[in-house]
Design an enzyme around this catalytic site. Structure first.
Site, mmCIF file in Angstrom:
data_model
loop_
_atom_site.group_PDB
_atom_site.id
_atom_site.type_symbol
_atom_site.label_atom_id
_atom_site.label_comp_id
_atom_site.label_asym_id
_atom_site.label_seq_id
_atom_site.Cartn_x
_atom_site.Cartn_y
_atom_site.Cartn_z
ATOM 1 C CG ASN A 1 0.872 0.310 4.396
ATOM 2 O OD1 ASN A 1 0.513 -0.862 4.297
ATOM 3 N ND2 ASN A 1 2.135 0.687 4.281
ATOM 4 N N GLY A 2 -1.447 -1.166 6.602
ATOM 5 C CA GLY A 2 -1.218 -1.929 7.830
ATOM 6 C C GLY A 2 -2.412 -2.806 8.129
ATOM 7 C CD GLU B 1 17.324 -13.320 -6.261
ATOM 8 O OE1 GLU B 1 16.749 -13.803 -5.280
ATOM 9 O OE2 GLU B 1 16.944 -12.276 -6.807
ATOM 10 C CD GLU C 1 10.120 -12.095 -7.113
ATOM 11 O OE1 GLU C 1 9.731 -11.239 -6.331
ATOM 12 O OE2 GLU C 1 11.273 -12.107 -7.590
ATOM 13 C CE LYS D 1 14.044 -11.657 -8.616
ATOM 14 N NZ LYS D 1 14.545 -11.093 -7.420
ATOM 15 C CG HIS E 1 20.304 -36.784 -1.439
ATOM 16 N ND1 HIS E 1 20.793 -37.986 -0.999
ATOM 17 C CD2 HIS E 1 21.390 -35.994 -1.633
ATOM 18 C CE1 HIS E 1 22.123 -37.922 -0.915
ATOM 19 N NE2 HIS E 1 22.495 -36.718 -1.294
ATOM 20 C CD1 TRP F 1 -0.026 -6.606 -2.671
ATOM 21 C CD2 TRP F 1 -0.330 -7.023 -0.490
ATOM 22 N NE1 TRP F 1 0.277 -7.933 -2.441
ATOM 23 C CE2 TRP F 1 0.102 -8.216 -1.122
ATOM 24 C CE3 TRP F 1 -0.583 -7.049 0.876
ATOM 25 C CZ2 TRP F 1 0.285 -9.413 -0.431
ATOM 26 C CZ3 TRP F 1 -0.406 -8.237 1.568
ATOM 27 C CH2 TRP F 1 0.028 -9.410 0.913
ATOM 28 N NE ARG G 1 4.928 1.825 0.204
ATOM 29 C CZ ARG G 1 5.989 1.653 0.973
ATOM 30 N NH1 ARG G 1 7.161 2.042 0.540
ATOM 31 N NH2 ARG G 1 5.886 1.114 2.156
ATOM 32 C CE LYS H 1 11.450 -3.122 -4.725
ATOM 33 N NZ LYS H 1 12.188 -4.217 -5.357
ATOM 34 C CB CYS I 1 -0.936 0.093 1.195
ATOM 35 S SG CYS I 1 -2.066 -1.267 1.322
HETATM 36 C C1 F6R Z 1 11.983 -10.575 -4.622
HETATM 37 C C2 F6R Z 1 11.828 -9.521 -3.643
HETATM 38 C C3 F6R Z 1 11.466 -9.907 -2.264
HETATM 39 C C4 F6R Z 1 12.242 -9.037 -1.256
HETATM 40 C C5 F6R Z 1 11.755 -9.310 0.169
HETATM 41 C C6 F6R Z 1 12.534 -8.512 1.188
HETATM 42 O O1 F6R Z 1 12.316 -10.098 -5.888
HETATM 43 O O2 F6R Z 1 11.978 -8.370 -3.932
HETATM 44 O O3 F6R Z 1 11.695 -11.247 -2.030
HETATM 45 O O4 F6R Z 1 13.594 -9.315 -1.383
HETATM 46 O O5 F6R Z 1 10.404 -9.005 0.263
HETATM 47 O O6 F6R Z 1 12.429 -7.147 0.935
HETATM 48 P P1 F6R Z 1 13.452 -6.122 1.542
HETATM 49 O O7 F6R Z 1 14.768 -6.384 0.906
HETATM 50 O O8 F6R Z 1 12.905 -4.778 1.215
HETATM 51 O O9 F6R Z 1 13.504 -6.385 3.024
#
Ligand code: F6R
Length: 614
Positions: A102-103, A489, A496, A493, A512, A76, A28, A609, A2
């Protein structure tokens, strides 16, 4: 999660500044967007499910030109499905107040029952609406919005960044409050603004006040007063932001993710180069951070992080154990905070976070601190809560990361982990100066190797490979040693942004169990680097190939490339630094696959994000 925005201005023009503000905080959360504007004493709300464009389509041209105050929100969804009704802003029964939130209000069901019993009718399924209804009731006593807010805050439990507007006895009022999710305020001679991150106010000013938990701020054009929940004034510093408004633009790129991938040579330079002291074979972290007397007392490191940042933390484990000989544990922050972790004397909790606002990472590091750990943080956003709560800080200088899938922040975190591991190794006397010099010299020259990886021929080659694999049944990403987290990672990626099934595995684990899944429809991406596990990775590729899997080898180990058949050649570097280089083709590979599949790359479904809820 949010984005919230608010503005009060002497000269009107509110709507434009709210929409522009929402545009930069939309990353966000993007389930819905809405604004509430106060004009001629009445509040008008416009809100729409989906992206900001949907809201813009219902905003009348030239409307609200003289409105002095407004708030906006991009959502969100947590409580109530993403639809118009549940979109913010919310209003109370009489319409005299509007809020954005937000929350999570954890006691909202109880409050909803109490208010319903008093005859209040709810218009949405959200937890947030209880705040609008509580404020509405309080305001019926002709008190100011700030007083109503303080009274209401005493009734809610949970976490919030809140903004509210109403027509007060003496004019329009804009008030905000914080407990948990980030919130900052800023003022200019003719206006005042609130936002959930600096990008929201940066078009107006680079001087901001980060609110702390328990703050209520009263915004007026040209001034801001901050108080506690009881109304007592509190002093908050004004901080200068280094980022420029243009840093958050697309700058001609089709997606933020692609732009941010291409920023990595500069990000590496900004994060690492000024801190490297090749003469001494050591690292200097500005502000007297991570100096010998602190590091010599560190006997154990506990990494706490989530998602991509956790993968950087796993790489930090290999680096710190390898170079500084200090044992390192890595925990999902969300797990650590709800078990009984043991913190032994000499523990340094190392939080890693791009945003510095991730609720689980903050919760875990607060717990570690309570249990006696010293808290260090590798953080990208200066002024973030994580940074302000840490004892030792290493800022990554990745700049604003808008693409929801983290790219440049990750490589910056890994570069920061290299710096920290070298610094620790030097402070502890475990890393010989010549070895430190060799690592730092290579790090110093890594920028040109990253540039090479981003050059057109390599990008085209990765694009061609993406075309071959875009319809694969599934993916395994395999790596060993310091490249095992790179495999995790790479898989994260891809899932996602392309919604394809991808798993990251320690290559040696395949036999295994997971190897049972290998068949000709599966793509196995194997990550390698020259070094002590190179031949092991090569034989893992042989095992999957002999079971019909299609192998793609990424790295600089020719032996692996030969067995795999398909490969992405990465410039050679030392094993410790290979994760930085190996990650970049995987980012591009995911990007191209997602693009070929027509996915919304910068705003993947269900994600947002900065995860500020648990
Ligand atoms: C993946 C991604 C998330 C963040 C995670 C932690 O592409 O962006 O997995 O890495 O939510 O976020 P931060 O780094 O802001 O604590």
């Amino acid at each position: 999660m949010c984005g919230i925005i608010g503005a009060i201005r002497r000269d009107g023009g509110i709507l434009n500044s709210l929409v522009e503000g929402l545009r930069v905080v939309e990353y966000r959360g993007y389930d819905s967007a809405g604004v509430a504007i106060l004009e001629d004493g009445a509040i008008a709300v416009r809100k729409k499910q989906g992206r900001l464009e949907n809201l813009e389509a219902v905003l009348e041209d030239g409307a609200f030109d003289n409105a002095p105050v407004g708030i906006g929100h991009t959502r969100w969804a947590t409580h109530g499905e993403p639809n118009d009704r549940n979109a913010h802003p919310h209003q109370g029964a009489t319409g005299r107040v509007a809020i954005v939130h937000n929350g999570i209000f954890e006691n909202y069901l109880e409050l909803r029952e109490q208010l319903t019993a008093q005859g209040v009718k709810f218009a949405s399924e959200t937890d947030s609406e209880v705040m609008a209804q509580l404020l509405d009731l309080e305001l019926q006593e002709n008190i100011s919005l700030q007083d109503a807010m303080r009274r209401a805050l005493h009734r809610v439990e949970g976490y919030y960044a809140l903004g509210a507007i109403c027509q007060g006895p003496e004019g329009p009022e804009l008030v905000c409050a914080r407990k948990g999710p980030p919130l900052l305020v800023a003022f200019t001679p003719d206006a005042a603004y609130l936002a959930s991150d600096v990008l929201g106010v940066l078009p107006h000013t680079d001087k901001v006040i980060y609110l702390e938990d328990g703050d209520v701020a009263i915004l007026k054009p040209g001034s801001i007063e901050v108080t506690d929940f009881e109304g007592q004034p509190v002093e908050r510093e004004i901080s200068k932001v280094d980022w420029k408004p243009g840093d958050s633009g697309l700058g001609g790129w089709p997606h933020y993710m692609l732009k941010e991938i291409h920023e990595q040579p500069d990000v590496l330079a900004r994060t690492a180069l000024d801190r490297i002291d090749l003469e001494r074979g050591d690292v200097t972290i500005e502000g007297g951070q991570f100096e010998d007397d602190f590091l010599q007392g560190v006997e154990r490191v506990q990494v706490l992080a989530c998602g991509t940042a956790l993968h950087a933390g796993m790489i930090a484990k290999y680096l710190i154990e390898g170079l500084a000989k200090v044992p390192v544990d890595v925990d999902f922050a969300s797990e650590y905070r709800y078990r009984d972790p043991i913190v032994v004397p000499g523990t340094m909790a190392l939080a890693i976070s791009q945003s510095g606002e991730t609720a689980d990472t903050l919760g875990a590091t607060r717990l570690a601190k309570e249990l006696g750990a010293k808290v260090a943080a590798i953080v990208n956003v200066a002024g973030s809560t994580q940074m302000r709560e840490a004892d030792q800080i290493l800022l990554t200088h990745a700049g604003p990361e808008i693409g929801v899938a983290s790219t440049k922040a990750f490589t910056a975190q890994v570069a920061a982990a290299v710096l920290l591991a070298v610094r620790m190794g030097r402070a502890k006397g475990t890393l010989p100066v010549e070895e430190a010099k060799a690592i730092l010299t290579e790090l110093n020259g890594l920028r040109t190797k990253i540039e090479h990886l981003l050059s057109e021929p390599i990008r085209d080659h990765i694009h061609d490979l993406a075309k071959i694999h875009a319809r694969a049944k599934g993916f395994f990403f395999l790596g060993r040693g310091v490249n095992f987290p790179v495999a995790l990672e790479g898989a994260l990626k891809l899932k996602e942004i392309s919604y394809m099934h991808a798993e990251g595995y320690a290559a040696g684990e395949m036999k295994h169990g997971p190897i049972a899944l290998i068949d000709p429809g599966m793509t196995i991406v194997s990550i390698n680097a020259p070094g002590h596990v190179a031949d092991k990775v090569r034989s893992n590729i042989e095992q999957v190939k002999s079971r019909g899997g299609v192998a793609l080898s990424v790295g600089s180990h020719e032996g692996s490339h030969k067995i795999a058949g398909q490969c992405i050649r990465v410039p050679e570097t030392i094993e410790w630094l290979s994760p930085i280089l190996n990650t970049i083709p995987l980012q591009l590979f995911s990007y191209y696959i997602a693009d070929l599949r027509g996915c919304e790359i910068d705003k993947p479904r269900n994600l947002a994000k900065s995860v500020t809820v648990e």
